[in-house]
Design a protein around this motif. Structure first.
Motif, PDB file in Angstrom:
ATOM      1  N   VAL A   1       0.883  -1.136   0.062  1.00 44.47           N
ATOM      2  CA  VAL A   1       0.034  -0.108  -0.017  1.00 44.47           C
ATOM      3  C   VAL A   1       0.888   1.057   0.096  1.00 44.47           C
ATOM      4  N   GLU A   2       0.606   2.120  -0.896  1.00 43.67           N
ATOM      5  CA  GLU A   2       1.550   3.493  -0.957  1.00 43.67           C
ATOM      6  C   GLU A   2       0.789   4.866  -0.999  1.00 43.67           C
ATOM      7  N   VAL A   3       1.208   5.903  -0.481  1.00 40.11           N
ATOM      8  CA  VAL A   3       0.531   6.855  -0.849  1.00 40.11           C
ATOM      9  C   VAL A   3       1.730   7.795  -1.087  1.00 40.11           C
ATOM     10  N   TYR A   4       1.351   8.590  -2.276  1.00 41.06           N
ATOM     11  CA  TYR A   4       2.306   9.527  -2.953  1.00 41.06           C
ATOM     12  C   TYR A   4       1.910  11.133  -2.842  1.00 41.06           C
ATOM     13  N   ASP A   5       2.637  11.954  -2.518  1.00 40.65           N
ATOM     14  CA  ASP A   5       2.231  13.380  -2.249  1.00 40.65           C
ATOM     15  C   ASP A   5       2.400  14.026  -3.892  1.00 40.65           C
ATOM     16  N   LEU A   6       1.415  14.438  -4.327  1.00 38.95           N
ATOM     17  CA  LEU A   6       1.300  14.927  -5.479  1.00 38.95           C
ATOM     18  C   LEU A   6       1.713  16.638  -6.085  1.00 38.95           C
ATOM     19  N   ASP A   7       1.814  17.208  -5.008  1.00 40.25           N
ATOM     20  CA  ASP A   7       2.118  18.545  -4.954  1.00 40.25           C
ATOM     21  C   ASP A   7       2.903  18.906  -3.665  1.00 40.25           C
ATOM     22  N   GLN A   8       4.287  18.947  -3.428  1.00 41.23           N
ATOM     23  CA  GLN A   8       4.954  19.340  -2.465  1.00 41.23           C
ATOM     24  C   GLN A   8       5.268  20.608  -2.126  1.00 41.23           C
ATOM     25  N   SER A   9       4.437  21.458  -3.054  1.00 43.28           N
ATOM     26  CA  SER A   9       4.731  23.209  -2.711  1.00 43.28           C
ATOM     27  C   SER A   9       3.761  23.670  -1.900  1.00 43.28           C
ATOM     28  N   LEU A  10       2.811  22.772  -1.441  1.00 41.72           N
ATOM     29  CA  LEU A  10       1.751  23.505  -0.537  1.00 41.72           C
ATOM     30  C   LEU A  10       2.067  23.237   0.858  1.00 41.72           C
ATOM     31  N   ASP A  11       1.323  24.030   1.540  1.00 42.12           N
ATOM     32  CA  ASP A  11       1.533  24.158   3.028  1.00 42.12           C
ATOM     33  C   ASP A  11       0.905  22.865   3.656  1.00 42.12           C
ATOM     34  N   SER A  12       1.138  21.871   3.372  1.00 42.81           N
ATOM     35  CA  SER A  12       0.707  20.438   4.100  1.00 42.81           C
ATOM     36  C   SER A  12       1.767  19.385   3.794  1.00 42.81           C
ATOM     37  N   LYS A  13       1.696  18.483   4.288  1.00 42.21           N
ATOM     38  CA  LYS A  13       2.331  17.304   4.085  1.00 42.21           C
ATOM     39  C   LYS A  13       2.051  15.866   4.609  1.00 42.21           C
ATOM     40  N   LEU A  14       2.746  15.021   4.117  1.00 41.37           N
ATOM     41  CA  LEU A  14       2.459  13.524   4.726  1.00 41.37           C
ATOM     42  C   LEU A  14       3.227  13.520   5.979  1.00 41.37           C
ATOM     43  N   ALA A  15       2.620  13.303   6.984  1.00 37.77           N
ATOM     44  CA  ALA A  15       3.322  13.352   8.320  1.00 37.77           C
ATOM     45  C   ALA A  15       3.516  12.039   9.046  1.00 37.77           C
ATOM     46  N   ASN A  16       2.949  10.830   8.710  1.00 35.50           N
ATOM     47  CA  ASN A  16       2.931   9.566   9.272  1.00 35.50           C
ATOM     48  C   ASN A  16       2.128   8.608   8.442  1.00 35.50           C
ATOM     49  N   ILE A  17       2.695   7.426   8.646  1.00 37.76           N
ATOM     50  CA  ILE A  17       2.188   6.203   8.157  1.00 37.76           C
ATOM     51  C   ILE A  17       2.041   5.130   9.262  1.00 37.76           C
ATOM     52  N   SER A  18       1.149   4.601   9.217  1.00 35.91           N
ATOM     53  CA  SER A  18       0.791   3.555  10.404  1.00 35.91           C
ATOM     54  C   SER A  18       0.075   2.341   9.684  1.00 35.91           C
ATOM     55  N   THR A  19       0.790   1.153   9.832  1.00 36.97           N
ATOM     56  CA  THR A  19       0.275   0.037   9.089  1.00 36.97           C
ATOM     57  C   THR A  19       0.097  -1.157  10.024  1.00 36.97           C
ATOM     58  N   ARG A  20      -1.197  -1.664   9.939  1.00 32.53           N
ATOM     59  CA  ARG A  20      -1.404  -2.842  10.849  1.00 32.53           C
ATOM     60  C   ARG A  20      -1.440  -4.122  10.135  1.00 32.53           C
ATOM     61  N   ALA A  21      -0.753  -5.222  10.398  1.00 31.23           N
ATOM     62  CA  ALA A  21      -1.174  -6.467   9.564  1.00 31.23           C
ATOM     63  C   ALA A  21      -0.254  -7.464  10.356  1.00 31.23           C
ATOM     64  N   LEU A  22      -0.616  -8.865   9.698  1.00 29.15           N
ATOM     65  CA  LEU A  22       0.140  -9.938  10.472  1.00 29.15           C
ATOM     66  C   LEU A  22       1.500  -9.874  10.241  1.00 29.15           C
ATOM     67  N   VAL A  23       2.416  -9.800  11.456  1.00 28.78           N
ATOM     68  CA  VAL A  23       3.668  -9.822  11.204  1.00 28.78           C
ATOM     69  C   VAL A  23       4.196 -11.325  11.083  1.00 28.78           C
ATOM     70  N   GLY A  24       4.574 -11.978  10.179  1.00 35.38           N
ATOM     71  CA  GLY A  24       5.080 -13.390  10.080  1.00 35.38           C
ATOM     72  C   GLY A  24       6.566 -13.279  10.166  1.00 35.38           C
ATOM     73  N   THR A  25       7.209 -14.341   9.231  1.00 34.59           N
ATOM     74  CA  THR A  25       8.688 -14.738   9.128  1.00 34.59           C
ATOM     75  C   THR A  25       9.011 -14.516   7.785  1.00 34.59           C
ATOM     76  N   ASN A  26      10.410 -14.353   7.615  1.00 36.01           N
ATOM     77  CA  ASN A  26      10.975 -14.304   6.356  1.00 36.01           C
ATOM     78  C   ASN A  26      10.279 -13.264   5.546  1.00 36.01           C
ATOM     79  N   GLU A  27       9.718 -13.623   4.557  1.00 32.73           N
ATOM     80  CA  GLU A  27       9.248 -12.643   3.408  1.00 32.73           C
ATOM     81  C   GLU A  27       7.916 -11.960   3.973  1.00 32.73           C
ATOM     82  N   ASN A  28       7.345 -12.558   5.223  1.00 33.74           N
ATOM     83  CA  ASN A  28       6.006 -12.150   5.583  1.00 33.74           C
ATOM     84  C   ASN A  28       6.206 -11.070   6.719  1.00 33.74           C
ATOM     85  N   ILE A  29       7.268 -10.556   6.919  1.00 32.79           N
ATOM     86  CA  ILE A  29       7.367  -9.356   7.998  1.00 32.79           C
ATOM     87  C   ILE A  29       6.926  -8.016   7.357  1.00 32.79           C
TER      88      ILE A  29
END
Length: 522
Positions: free
Chosen positions: A378-406
């Motif tokens: 899952v991805e979020v891209y800022d399409l206009d960085q000149s504005l007085d606002s920004k992407l300040a945080n991402i918080s992702t909840r999911a099952l943490v597995g092992t190897n490739e599944n972390i």
């Protein structure tokens, strides 16, 4: 986990006409008012500031002449600090008291007396409005600046302000949250789940019921500010005109010397029911931010990832009454807008949503079409960085597995010369208190650069004394000692944070990245 914001449909009503002379008087007087140093505060109380739950405050949090501030953590503070009866808080409170008197002295013309009228459903043009006693908002209140970004709105309320859970505030035609003021004679209470915009100056207290989002300031002159799992984003400082010409920023380009996160993403194992992929992100600032959110699955197989999510679906939720946006295959809706960004998914089964989002908290939910499972991004891209606002945080909840599944959280710091401060957290044990079963018992974090080099690692966030002190100072210390956190000042570039379980343990975890902005000047 799914905050809402309003769909914000304006309900137009006949405009309130003012005599030209009265309008001129208002413009001169209103623009003379200022909150002074209180402008740097998102929350400022007089006796106490009390928080319950995972509130998120952008701006300073303070109290004076009282000294009790409680509930941080679990509350967190961005781009600010706690000021309990120190010099900063005392000066801010003195400036607030002065501003309260000045705003109370503004003249409201007879035509602007709204006593007995519900604010919900009104569209107000610039001016001073008056309620002799209490005021309520049970719907959508719209402020129309009529194309003037400096237009000011002042609502003088004799006694109390009460909003319902279904209420919201909408700004149109260049209205600015910095210029919206509610002067409340006694107490202000914002209803559960409501979405509010404006600066509240309450004669006594301010209470935010659970789930309320605020773009503005909560300022109490004589009593307390009480929070409960709220998001309060102060709208920034009042813009002071300068005689020095300022170059016009090129759209999509961050001003020189300023670094910020412009892309955030997380790779995770998407399962079904309660274990779908949940990616939350926060937009801070004073203006809406155009973004594209993508859910990628099949393309990952081209990069050697095994067990990818074959057909991702994407839902976007926001605070208040935000209308949920959904997409299955990206060409189904918004194809032209998505292609115009230049970063359309390469596989037609992948999902994408283009949206312009007001400052606040949003949640992207990734699931598999037909209840399928697999690795997705899952991805979020800022399409206009000149504005007085920004992407300040991402918080992702999911099952943490092992190897490739972390869980792998990636972020890109804009290509500028200055460094940027971040805090990364790996949360597990504290999820149990929130009712999440099978939480990751002992998370561990690693931060890598674009070459895969390990920069810093952490198991229990208090292991490193210096790191722990820095994390505590940001207001982002985890509530459980077994959880992981690290702070770093990083040059522009691409970075990844890896969340796994100690000794190969598994469970539901949360990976978080916070953009704290440039480091303070030496």
């Amino acid at each position: 986990m799914h905050p809402r914001i309003n769909s914000l449909r304006p309900r137009l009503v006949p405009a309130l006409f003012l005599a030209c002379a009265v309008v001129a008087i208002f413009v001169v007087k209103a623009k003379a008012q200022s909150l002074g140093s209180a402008e740097t505060f998102g929350v400022l109380g007089a006796t106490t500031v009390t928080n319950t739950g995972a509130s998120q405050i952008t701006g300073n949090v303070g109290v004076a002449p009282g000294s009790a501030i409680t509930g941080f953590p679990p509350g967190v503070i961005f781009n600010g600090a706690i000021h309990a009866n120190d010099g900063t808080a005392n000066q801010a409170h003195a400036d607030l008291a002065t501003a309260y008197v000045q705003f109370a002295g503004l003249v409201s013309p007879p035509a602007n007396n709204l006593s007995g009228t519900d604010l919900g459903g009104l569209t107000l043009t610039p001016g001073v409005y008056r309620f002799n006693t209490e005021a309520t908002n049970g719907g959508i209140l719209t402020f129309d600046a009529q194309g003037d970004p400096n237009a000011r709105f002042v609502i003088q309320i004799g006694t109390t302000l009460i909003t319902t859970g279904a209420s919201s505030v909408l700004l149109i035609n260049q209205a600015d949250a910095r210029n919206v003021y509610f002067l409340v004679g006694s107490a202000a209470t914002l209803g559960s789940g409501s979405s509010f915009i404006g600066n509240i100056m309450a004669g006594t207290s301010v209470t935010c019921v659970g789930g309320t989002t605020v773009t503005g300031r909560l300022l109490a002159v004589t009593a307390a500010v009480t929070l409960d799992t709220n998001m309060v984003t102060y709208p920034g400082l009042t813009v002071t005109p300068t005689p020095t010409p300022v170059p016009t920023p090129t759209p999509g380009v961050t001003p020189p010397g300023i670094s910020q996160i412009i892309n955030i993403s997380t790779r995770m194992l998407v399962q079904t029911v309660d274990n779908v992929g949940i990616g939350g992100f926060i937009i801070t600032g004073s203006v809406p931010k155009p973004v594209i959110i993508r859910a990628i699955g099949p393309t990952l197989a081209q990069h050697g990832v095994v067990g990818v999510l074959a057909d991702p679906k994407l839902e976007l939720h926001g605070p208040g009454a935000f209308a949920t946006v959904t997409n299955n295959d990206w060409r189904d809706t918004q194809q032209t807008a998505i292609q115009a960004t230049g970063i359309a998914p390469t596989n037609d089964l992948e999902s994408a949503i283009v949206a312009t989002l007001s400052p606040g908290a949003y949640t992207a939910i990734v699931s598999g079409n037909g209840n399928t499972s697999g690795i997705a991004l899952v991805e979020v891209y800022d399409l206009d960085q000149s504005l007085d606002s920004k992407l300040a945080n991402i918080s992702t909840r999911a099952l943490v597995g092992t190897n490739e599944n972390i869980i792998i959280a990636g972020f890109l710091i804009s290509n500028r010369t200055a460094s940027d401060r971040i805090v990364a957290r790996g949360i597990g044990p504290s999820l149990t208190a929130g009712g999440v079963p099978d939480a990751l018992a002992d998370p561990t974090l690693e931060l890598h650069d674009s070459n895969g080099t390990l920069l810093i690692a952490n198991n229990d966030w208090q292991d490193n004394t210096l790191q722990a002190a820095e994390i505590i100072a940001t207001g982002l210390a985890p509530s459980d000692n077994r959880e992981a956190a690290l702070a770093a000042t990083l040059p522009p570039g691409l970075y990844t944070a890896l969340l796994s379980g100690v000794a190969g343990t598994t469970g539901i975890g949360v990976a978080e990245i916070y953009d704290l902005g440039p480091p303070p000047a030496p």
